[in-house]
Design an enzyme around this catalytic site. Sequence first.
Site, PDB file in Angstrom:
ATOM      1  CG  ASP A   1     -27.688 -19.836  -6.376  1.00  0.00           C
ATOM      2  OD1 ASP A   1     -28.259 -20.580  -5.579  1.00  0.00           O
ATOM      3  OD2 ASP A   1     -28.276 -19.288  -7.321  1.00  0.00           O
TER       4      ASP A   1
ATOM      5  CG  ASP B   1     -24.522 -14.144  -7.945  1.00  0.00           C
ATOM      6  OD1 ASP B   1     -24.064 -15.126  -7.329  1.00  0.00           O
ATOM      7  OD2 ASP B   1     -25.688 -14.099  -8.360  1.00  0.00           O
TER       8      ASP B   1
HETATM    9  N1  GLY Z   1     -27.562 -17.246  -9.437  1.00  0.00           N
HETATM   10  C1  GLY Z   1     -27.089 -18.446  -9.917  1.00  0.00           C
HETATM   11  C2  GLY Z   1     -28.049 -19.296 -10.624  1.00  0.00           C
HETATM   12  O1  GLY Z   1     -29.111 -18.856 -11.014  1.00  0.00           O
HETATM   13  O2  GLY Z   1     -27.734 -20.436 -10.816  1.00  0.00           O
END
Ligand code: GLY
Length: 394
Positions: free
Chosen positions: A172, A100
């Site tokens: 994600d 992320d």
């Molecule tokens: N890591 C991104 C989400 O939980 O949407």
Amino acid sequence: MTNRESDRQWLDTTWERLRTKMAAECGRLGTTIPFAPRGGKYFDVEGTPLGLGFWTNGFWPGMLWQMYHATGEEQYREAAQGVERRLDSVLTGLDGVDHDAGFLFLLSAVADYRETGDPESRRRGIHAANLLAGRYNPAGRFIRAWDDHKGEQEMPAWMSAGGGVCGWMIVDCMMNLPLLYWASEETGDPRYRQIAENHARTAQRWIVRPDGSCNHLISLDPETGELLDSPGGQGYGPGSAWSRGQSWAVYGFALSYRHTGDMSFLNTAKQCAHYCIACLAANDWLPLVDYRAPEEPVKYDSDAGIITACGLLEIAEHVGEYEKGLYHTAAMRILRACTEQFCDWNPETDGIVGGGTTYYHDPCGRMSDLPIIYGDYYLIEALLRLRENAAFLW
Ligand code: GLY
């Protein structure tokens, strides 16, 4: 009043409410890094189990940069730059930053560089892109998700099951790829873009299903790239359709198209978008946590809807004149339904978009039906996109 006039009125009213609320929040919070309010008040994530490297920590500076871009008010820039400096220890410490890195640094350092041209912010952005690129698995052509969270408290069972975390890839991560596209555009070195494109192609192959629904998580053999499993992840279960994951696919593939011009990415974004639009239209445009789960209990994730709306507005920018209306109208319907149902415009309380839910199976019972900072970021971006005054931060 025509639909168009009604939408315009809603947009003007909502923007004014947002301005009032953001001015109050910025005055109260400054460089605090918020996640979700407790008792109507934000607290700083540093020193909590989330920590400075948590994936949501770019969203507050992202909100501040969007407000600075739209209003020119200095309080937003000053607070955003203060948060950016606080995140430096994440870059140097390595502990806590995972796939992320894009969410964290596109919306803080890279946003600063894009808005002000500060070379120090550019350096932070390139550093973050190197960390993200370092997670690439060349055999499987994917960016590894997460780190080994075994032993941590309050982690859902699926995150600590099995031993194959280094072969995990999640939907994600599509939203982190723009950090790599940006790094290639900025440095002229194609390797970052190549990694991002390869990851997106692997996601097209294994994450997106033929009907436009998505797996949240897939497990690949880290030595060979062979598909091993597709657990339910943050959704209801294997084969279900976790709505926030769907929204990451819609927006993420549209952004991969924007950065590469590869039409297959736009088509995948549209395929996922059509699935979301159908599910949302069948539920008064309110996003359930999972589009393929039992009818009861009813669980919403407002954030999935608002992120999807941003993705639809992105798609609308890349399609022909007679196609735009579908994506634009659907985005408006979602935003109007979600703001009516979930928003708190009281400037005295923190958090705007309520009704956010992190996981379908919430292990600790505290991460459901609450305002979460990313919902507020995407609401601001959506409103400013509709006002044609958004900073492009992806
Ligand atoms: N890591 C991104 C989400 O939980 O949407």
